[in-house]
Scaffold this motif. Structure first.
Motif, PDB file in Angstrom:
ATOM      1  N   CYS A  98       0.585  -1.011   0.072  1.00 39.82           N
ATOM      2  CA  CYS A  98       0.010   0.073   0.074  1.00 39.82           C
ATOM      3  C   CYS A  98       0.962   1.259  -0.060  1.00 39.82           C
ATOM      4  O   CYS A  98       0.489   2.175   0.371  1.00 39.82           O
ATOM      5  CB  CYS A  98      -1.018   0.044   1.141  1.00 39.82           C
ATOM      6  N   CYS A  99       2.055   1.123  -0.703  1.00 42.70           N
ATOM      7  CA  CYS A  99       2.811   2.425  -0.607  1.00 42.70           C
ATOM      8  C   CYS A  99       2.342   3.293  -1.911  1.00 42.70           C
ATOM      9  O   CYS A  99       1.634   2.697  -2.612  1.00 42.70           O
ATOM     10  CB  CYS A  99       4.279   2.165  -0.944  1.00 42.70           C
ATOM     11  N   GLY A 100       2.630   4.645  -1.815  1.00 42.55           N
ATOM     12  CA  GLY A 100       2.336   5.324  -3.077  1.00 42.55           C
ATOM     13  C   GLY A 100       3.717   5.342  -4.106  1.00 42.55           C
ATOM     14  O   GLY A 100       4.670   4.846  -3.376  1.00 42.55           O
ATOM     15  N   GLY A 101       3.653   6.085  -5.000  1.00 45.77           N
ATOM     16  CA  GLY A 101       4.916   6.026  -5.791  1.00 45.77           C
ATOM     17  C   GLY A 101       4.595   7.266  -6.919  1.00 45.77           C
ATOM     18  O   GLY A 101       3.781   7.850  -7.339  1.00 45.77           O
ATOM     19  N   THR A 102       5.972   7.611  -7.282  1.00 42.57           N
ATOM     20  CA  THR A 102       6.029   8.753  -8.381  1.00 42.57           C
ATOM     21  C   THR A 102       7.601   8.458  -8.952  1.00 42.57           C
ATOM     22  O   THR A 102       8.468   7.947  -8.495  1.00 42.57           O
ATOM     23  CB  THR A 102       5.976  10.096  -7.652  1.00 42.57           C
ATOM     24  N   VAL A 110      10.351   6.158  -7.166  1.00 39.52           N
ATOM     25  CA  VAL A 110      10.458   6.421  -5.593  1.00 39.52           C
ATOM     26  C   VAL A 110       9.244   5.855  -5.118  1.00 39.52           C
ATOM     27  O   VAL A 110       8.130   6.179  -5.490  1.00 39.52           O
ATOM     28  CB  VAL A 110      10.803   7.939  -5.037  1.00 39.52           C
ATOM     29  N   THR A 111       9.019   5.104  -4.057  1.00 39.68           N
ATOM     30  CA  THR A 111       7.946   4.606  -3.421  1.00 39.68           C
ATOM     31  C   THR A 111       7.856   5.134  -2.115  1.00 39.68           C
ATOM     32  O   THR A 111       8.938   5.193  -1.273  1.00 39.68           O
ATOM     33  CB  THR A 111       7.568   3.189  -3.595  1.00 39.68           C
ATOM     34  N   ALA A 160       1.240  10.148  -3.987  1.00 32.47           N
ATOM     35  CA  ALA A 160       2.423  11.113  -4.138  1.00 32.47           C
ATOM     36  C   ALA A 160       2.615  11.654  -5.719  1.00 32.47           C
ATOM     37  O   ALA A 160       1.996  11.105  -6.823  1.00 32.47           O
ATOM     38  CB  ALA A 160       3.605  10.464  -4.304  1.00 32.47           C
ATOM     39  N   GLN A 161       3.026  13.029  -5.773  1.00 27.25           N
ATOM     40  CA  GLN A 161       3.171  13.701  -7.052  1.00 27.25           C
ATOM     41  C   GLN A 161       4.377  14.482  -7.081  1.00 27.25           C
ATOM     42  O   GLN A 161       4.769  15.169  -5.950  1.00 27.25           O
ATOM     43  CB  GLN A 161       1.838  14.589  -7.221  1.00 27.25           C
ATOM     44  N   THR A 162       5.167  14.266  -8.304  1.00 31.20           N
ATOM     45  CA  THR A 162       6.405  15.231  -8.571  1.00 31.20           C
ATOM     46  C   THR A 162       5.939  16.571  -8.952  1.00 31.20           C
ATOM     47  O   THR A 162       5.264  16.267  -9.818  1.00 31.20           O
ATOM     48  CB  THR A 162       7.374  14.385  -9.485  1.00 31.20           C
ATOM     49  N   MET A 163       6.593  17.513  -8.365  1.00 37.47           N
ATOM     50  CA  MET A 163       6.261  18.751  -8.720  1.00 37.47           C
ATOM     51  C   MET A 163       7.254  19.330  -9.855  1.00 37.47           C
ATOM     52  O   MET A 163       8.296  18.655 -10.131  1.00 37.47           O
ATOM     53  CB  MET A 163       5.791  19.619  -7.539  1.00 37.47           C
ATOM     54  N   SER A 164       6.831  20.439 -10.452  1.00 36.03           N
ATOM     55  CA  SER A 164       7.624  21.096 -11.606  1.00 36.03           C
ATOM     56  C   SER A 164       9.075  21.285 -11.095  1.00 36.03           C
ATOM     57  O   SER A 164       9.878  21.263 -11.810  1.00 36.03           O
ATOM     58  CB  SER A 164       7.178  22.357 -12.343  1.00 36.03           C
ATOM     59  N   ASN A 165       9.300  21.601  -9.640  1.00 38.78           N
ATOM     60  CA  ASN A 165      10.737  21.998  -9.204  1.00 38.78           C
ATOM     61  C   ASN A 165      11.291  20.846  -8.885  1.00 38.78           C
ATOM     62  O   ASN A 165      12.476  20.822  -8.198  1.00 38.78           O
ATOM     63  CB  ASN A 165      10.634  23.312  -8.189  1.00 38.78           C
TER      64      ASN A 165
END
Ligand SMILES: *[C@@H]1O[C@H](CO)[C@@H](O)[C@H](O)[C@H]1NC(C)=O
Ligand SMILES: *[C@@H]1O[C@H](CO)[C@@H](O)[C@H](O)[C@H]1NC(C)=O
Length: 215
Positions: A98-102, A110-111, A160-165
């Motif tokens: 049940c981890c998240g990932g991006t 990365v999880t 999780a979400q990777t942002m533009s920076n």
């Protein structure tokens, strides 16, 4: 039934009545999916990895999988090459259930978060509730690594979400994986991971996660 009702009925039924019930030209004789290989582990998560398109599968601590690690324990993750159909077991240090990932800007996966250990099944895999796991490659070999940086709070079922920076926004989850009907089990907060995916250390309240509880 009054006239207004009849008009509404007609309005809604007319398009349905004129649409074919099914498209007779669709043939179900050919294969949409072909069995290409085996994931070796239950595919709780799957991701296509840049740049070569290998596929990682990620499971949880289990009672059984098809792949063994060099230490003779079951593998809970695997790497599949869709070109050669080769399959490799990968080891994880913490329970990824049940981890998240991006994906990071450099292409690593990365999880985040996961489940507690199940030591009676596998004493070699530890607590993953606040884990941060990276999957990267060196010399074409892929490995999960956990340098030791942790989330600021426990998250079972994180998003999780990777942002533009390049920072990573991590939100929500349960503190313990127990009943979502009990609000004190839940973690209605977010945190930000900065450079090297190190958490800025604060779990900030997020009201929408209270309103949309359980998840
Ligand atoms: C593993 O699963 C099987 C089948 O469900 C069960 O009989 C067995 O007790 C389990 N073993 C452990 C160590 O939990
Ligand atoms: C709700 O969860 C908290 C924290 O896990 C626990 O202490 C408490 O007893 C639970 N309440 C109920 C009604 O289950």
């Amino acid at each position: 039934m009054n006239l207004l009702t009849i008009q509404y009925l007609f309005f809604y039924l007319a398009p349905i009545a004129s649409a074919p019930l099914y498209d007779q030209d669709v043939s179900l004789d050919y294969d949409y999916f072909k069995l290409a290989g085996s994931s070796g582990v239950p595919a709780m998560h799957a991701a296509v990895l840049p740049p070569h398109g290998k596929v990682v599968f990620l499971d949880k601590v289990e009672n059984y999988t098809e792949l063994l690690l060099p230490n003779n324990r079951y593998a809970y993750s695997s790497l599949y090459d869709p070109i050669s159909h080769e399959l490799y077991p990968l080891s994880v240090a913490t329970n990824p259930f049940c981890c998240g990932g991006t994906f990071l800007p450099d292409g690593r996966l990365v999880t985040l978060g996961g489940n507690g250990p199940l030591l009676w099944l596998d004493p070699t895999v530890s607590d993953g509730f606040d884990a941060i796991r990276f999957l990267g490659s060196s010399n074409a070999a892929y490995h999960w690594t956990e340098p030791g940086n942790k989330l600021a709070s426990k998250r079972w079922y994180a998003s999780a979400q990777t942002m533009s920076n390049g920072d990573i926004f991590v939100a929500a989850g349960s503190l313990n994986g127990l009943s979502p009907a009990n609000h004190s089990n839940n973690n209605p907060t977010y945190e930000i991971l900065g450079a090297n995916s190190v958490s800025k250390g604060k779990s900030m309240p997020m009201d929408i996660l209270v309103k949309t509880q359980p998840y």
